[in-house]
Design a protein around this motif. Structure first.
Motif, PDB file in Angstrom:
ATOM      1  N   ARG A 295      -2.360  -5.697  -6.225  1.00  0.00           N
ATOM      2  CA  ARG A 295      -1.034  -5.098  -5.972  1.00  0.00           C
ATOM      3  C   ARG A 295       0.054  -5.686  -6.858  1.00  0.00           C
ATOM      4  O   ARG A 295       1.248  -5.601  -6.542  1.00  0.00           O
ATOM      5  CB  ARG A 295      -0.616  -5.264  -4.498  1.00  0.00           C
ATOM      6  CG  ARG A 295      -1.672  -4.969  -3.460  1.00  0.00           C
ATOM      7  CD  ARG A 295      -2.243  -3.579  -3.637  1.00  0.00           C
ATOM      8  NE  ARG A 295      -1.233  -2.545  -3.534  1.00  0.00           N
ATOM      9  CZ  ARG A 295      -1.379  -1.300  -4.003  1.00  0.00           C
ATOM     10  NH1 ARG A 295      -2.486  -0.969  -4.616  1.00  0.00           N
ATOM     11  NH2 ARG A 295      -0.416  -0.423  -3.884  1.00  0.00           N
TER      12      ARG A 295
ATOM     13  N   ASP B 244      -4.075   5.855  -5.022  1.00  0.00           N
ATOM     14  CA  ASP B 244      -3.434   4.606  -5.426  1.00  0.00           C
ATOM     15  C   ASP B 244      -4.178   4.076  -6.647  1.00  0.00           C
ATOM     16  O   ASP B 244      -5.403   3.974  -6.639  1.00  0.00           O
ATOM     17  CB  ASP B 244      -3.513   3.604  -4.280  1.00  0.00           C
ATOM     18  CG  ASP B 244      -2.600   2.411  -4.495  1.00  0.00           C
ATOM     19  OD1 ASP B 244      -2.631   1.830  -5.588  1.00  0.00           O
ATOM     20  OD2 ASP B 244      -1.878   2.059  -3.544  1.00  0.00           O
TER      21      ASP B 244
ATOM     22  N   PRO C 276       0.826  -1.206   0.000  1.00  0.00           N
ATOM     23  CA  PRO C 276       0.000   0.000   0.000  1.00  0.00           C
ATOM     24  C   PRO C 276       0.860   1.256   0.000  1.00  0.00           C
ATOM     25  O   PRO C 276       1.897   1.316   0.674  1.00  0.00           O
ATOM     26  CB  PRO C 276      -0.810  -0.131   1.295  1.00  0.00           C
ATOM     27  CG  PRO C 276      -0.781  -1.580   1.631  1.00  0.00           C
ATOM     28  CD  PRO C 276       0.540  -2.090   1.145  1.00  0.00           C
TER      29      PRO C 276
END
Length: 865
Positions: free
Chosen positions: A224, A218, A207
């Protein structure tokens, strides 16, 4: 510090920190946005300005150089309302398309013109002199031939007085720097945004933590997972661009690297790192085509094949038997192409203003204002009537600006969070890294020809495309649409790697398959001693291309070609031919409104103009009905909002064919109501028309995005003449003849410009353009216009364009799109010309000097055996 300078005869005072460039001062400090920032490294010439009478590159010139200097930008080249002869000439000879590079050309060419006229009077400079004078200027649209014509005519004195004919209705705005692009939009209170990208090619990012006071989002997604170097991770916004850059660079992003693969050959070997490890991940893979990827099986990093069979089993059996028997009529060749970058000069850019929670306005460099309005509304769960998308002028796209991409989503979201306008403009490094490419490929072609009749007996094409992390390529399947309907089989496979994703690029798959198939056909003609045009004519049932074959056969360039491989000496001349086939698309939902305002005609629709001429097409269509000059028609486009009518996207060669007849119908309806007395017509009197389908239109079963596939194929044939230097390995394209069969040409000068630009981009594909990645890091090495070489003015061959205007009577307006079919065969014709000159066939693009010299060396060894 305070800096005083004289700009366009006006004394100006600006505050600078001392680190800015001259282009920063002119654009940001003084608001003179005609000067464009494209490369940032002194390669392209778009930021050219005069400092004390001498042309300089604004991106390399320190701002302090402007202190007490006399500066002229493109806005100051004209003498009031009296355009400079070069500006008039560029407008008359259409020496521009998207117009983003035009201001730099205007300043540089005007300086050359003034020197030339002072020294030589009205003598005409030759092409070499013009090329040398403007060698520091690039045009991605490929408007070089028009620039040559314009500069020569201006130097001859033909534009010393009077404006002359303006072929492109927005040309005056573009040659004076008045045309506004998304990168020029500045709003009060605007924030500047910058993308933080991955420096690693594969891994997982943790993060992102944004420090106090930093506005950021983001954008990586829930998994991710980073799959290519340059992939966006986060976006931050700040009061200035410099501050945003510092904030983006300072973000702490935890990263766990993983093994990666960028070489397609390595990607398919056992044990190679998987780009997509699970079925769920594979379903989210981006597509490099204009439509979605066809269903196909996955095996490791291979997706496919998707099959387009026509008697495929018979084709495989016949070719297998011929290969076993060693028949002379079997041509087996393998071809490779490198990834070609779109390189639009206006980078991807967005200015989003969601200051009003009830209304979102977005300025976007896009090829589809209407489509983007709907996509933005859907993405942000908004009522489309509360969204407006604006693209007054677009500085090129070539297919890479057809979708909603990160810069738009991020700018809009940051504007929502801040309730302030947010501007996000990619720099050239980003533009050449992550905005798309024409995928590279490996194609294996097997063509079986009857040894007695030279008829086609079978054809198989297997293509492995590599579009980085993207899938959905269709190359081999396009080979099924041309030549005899004999047994054939096409198999397309996507090989995914940890490389930037591909995107649709002007005739997706077309130039790639032409490079392979058209050279295979040429090889068959050579083996049987046949004229390559005659052999194509024997196999090809397309009546439009038959007409082009007759035209090409009669060209002196073709009739005077040498025997293949017959020449000796350092410089060898060769002539090659290649043909193109393309589908015809139309947007049947296109609507156009024509109305009267203050005694003038106004035509409007939610379309955009990225240099292809939509404004001019609409103006000419309406003006023709009323018998007036097209420049007296006001064209309103580039805006999609709740009150705008639906317009087509600029993709799939569907724009002009959708607009022309619709505008004519609307204008005809209006004229039936008011006659030709515009002054006496009440303001607001209007008429609307909708395109609809063609007479006898045959559409695909599922119409995607309102686009239908029309009946019939457009056609092209290109004949190229090259000179090969066998000592240095350099190939020069001397002359190209392009035959285009798309029916009626509605704006001949602009159509010629677009076809000339297609040739230029084909020359780039054939000889120069090649995306290169660092195999150790996955980073893009060709991320600037010095390392990524596109054709220059001096690389431009003499180009002759021939239009065959018959065969499309059933289509309203009598013609179809030409932007893609004109792009498909130039590179292949250059490859065949090199073979004709040397006897060595180039199989890999681009044909670099080292590859050519190595090929000639191998051929000499073979001939001595």
């Amino acid at each position: 510090m305070e800096l005083t300078t004289t700009v366009n005869d006006e004394t100006r005072v600006v505050e600078v920190e001392g680190t800015e460039s001259a282009v920063d001062v002119v654009r940001d400090g003084l608001g003179l946005t005609g000067t464009k920032l494209v490369c940032g490294s002194g390669v392209c010439g778009a930021c050219t300005m005069l400092v004390d009478g001498e042309p300089v590159l604004g991106c390399l010139t320190p701002a302090t150089r402007l202190r007490d200097a006399d500066v002229t930008t493109v806005e100051g080249v004209a003498d009031g309302d009296d355009l400079h002869p070069v500006q008039r000439a560029l407008a008359h000879h259409d020496g521009l398309q998207c117009g983003y590079c035009t201001p730099g050309f205007v300043v540089g060419a005007a300086a050359f013109h003034d020197r030339w006229r002072a020294e030589h009077g009205a003598a005409e400079p030759d092409r070499r002199t013009i090329a040398e004078a403007l060698a520091g200027h690039l045009c991605r649209c490929g408007s070089y031939e028009g620039i040559y014509r314009a500069v020569a005519a201006a130097c001859r004195g033909e534009h010393d007085a009077g404006e002359g004919t303006v072929e492109r209705v927005e040309a005056p705005a573009k040659v004076t720097g008045a045309a506004v692009y998304t990168t020029d939009v500045v709003l009060p209170g605007m924030l500047h945004a910058v993308i933080r990208r991955s420096d690693l090619a594969a891994g997982f990012a943790g993060p992102v933590t944004f420090p106090d006071g930093v506005l950021g989002i983001d954008v990586l997604g829930e998994d991710r997972h980073v799959r290519w170097a340059g992939q966006p991770i986060a976006v931050v916004a700040a009061e200035s661009l410099a501050a945003a850059r510092r904030a983006a660079a300072g973000l702490a992003v935890p990263f766990t690297p993983q093994p990666f693969v960028t070489d397609p050959a390595e990607a398919v070997r056992p044990g190679a790192p998987l780009v997509y490890a699970t079925r769920a991940e594979r379903k989210e893979a981006p597509t490099s085509s204009e439509g979605g990827a066809m269903p196909a099986p996955w095996k490791g990093n291979s997706h496919g094949p998707s099959r387009a069979p026509y008697l495929g089993t018979v084709a495989k059996r016949r070719i297998g038997s011929a290969r076993t028997e060693g028949r002379r009529g079997l041509v087996d060749l393998e071809f490779h192409t490198a990834a070609q970058l779109h390189t639009a000069f206006e980078p991807h850019a967005c200015v989003a203003d969601w200051s009003d929670p009830q209304y979102l306005r977005v300025w976007l460099s896009t090829q589809g204002v209407g489509a983007m309005r709907l996509e933005i509304a859907d993405h942000f769960d908004l009522d489309p009537t509360h969204v407006e998308v604006v693209a007054e002028h677009v500085g090129g796209g070539f297919g890479a600006k057809l979708s909603l991409t990160t810069e738009a989503v991020a700018a809009i979201e940051l504007s929502r969070l801040s309730r302030r306008p947010v501007r996000l403009v990619l720099d050239r490094h980003e533009e050449l890294t992550g905005t798309g490419n024409r995928p590279g490929s490996r194609s294996r072609v097997s063509l079986l020809v009857d040894e007695e009749t030279q008829a086609v007996r079978a054809l198989t094409v297997d293509t492995d495309s590599h579009a980085g992390v993207a899938v959905g390529n269709s190359v081999a399947a396009l080979a099924m649409l041309v030549y005899d309907r004999t047994p054939r089989l096409a198999r397309d496979v996507d090989v995914v790697t940890n490389a930037p994703p591909g995107a649709p690029f002007r005739g997706p798959g077309g130039p790639t398959i032409a490079w392979a198939l058209e050279q295979t056909v040429d090889e068959a003609a050579h083996r049987f001693g046949r004229d390559p045009i005659d052999l194509r004519a024997q196999w090809d049932g397309n009546p439009k291309r038959q007409a082009l074959y007759r035209w090409a056969s009669a060209l002196p360039t073709w009739q005077g070609r040498p025997a293949t491989g017959s020449q000796t000496g350092r410089f060898r001349r060769g002539v090659g031919v290649a043909a193109a086939n393309w589908m015809y698309f139309v947007d049947p939902d296109c609507e156009v409104v024509v109305r009267v305002e203050s005694g003038r005609l106004v035509v409007s629709t939610a379309v955009q103009d990225m240099g292809t001429g939509s404004r001019t097409v609409l103006a000419r269509a309406v003006a023709g009905v009323f018998g007036i000059d097209p420049t007296t028609v006001d064209v309103h486009l580039g805006r999609a909002h709740s009150g705008a009518t639906h317009g087509p996207a600029s993709g799939g060669s569907r724009t002009t064919v959708s607009l022309w007849s619709t505008a004519v119908e609307a204008a005809t309806s209006l004229r039936a109501r008011i006659g030709t007395d515009l002054a006496g017509a009440p303001d607001g009197t209007s008429a609307t028309a909708k395109r609809g389908g063609d007479r006898g239109l045959r559409a695909v079963p599922v119409t995607m995005g309102g686009i239908q596939v029309g009946r019939g194929f457009s056609a092209a044939v290109h004949v190229s003449e090259v000179e090969v230097d066998t000592r240095t390995g350099r190939t020069r394209v001397l002359r190209v003849h392009g035959g285009i069969a798309v029916g009626r040409i509605h704006a001949p000068v602009l159509a010629r410009s677009q076809c000339e630009g297609s040739v230029i981009q084909g020359v780039g594909l054939a000889l120069y353009e090649n995306q290169v990645l660092d195999p150790h890091t996955g980073l893009t090495l060709t991320a600037n216009l010095e390392d990524y070489r596109i054709p220059q003015l001096g690389d431009t061959p003499e180009i002759d364009i021939h239009f065959h205007e018959e065969g499309w009577d059933r289509v309203p307006g009598g013609g179809v799109g030409l932007g893609e079919v004109a792009t498909i065969s130039p590179a292949a014709s250059v490859g065949n010309a090199i073979f004709n000159a040397t006897g060595w066939r180039p199989l890999t693009l681009p044909v670099r000097p080292d590859r050519l010299l190595s090929g000639l060396s191998r051929r000499r060894v073979e001939l001595t055996r």
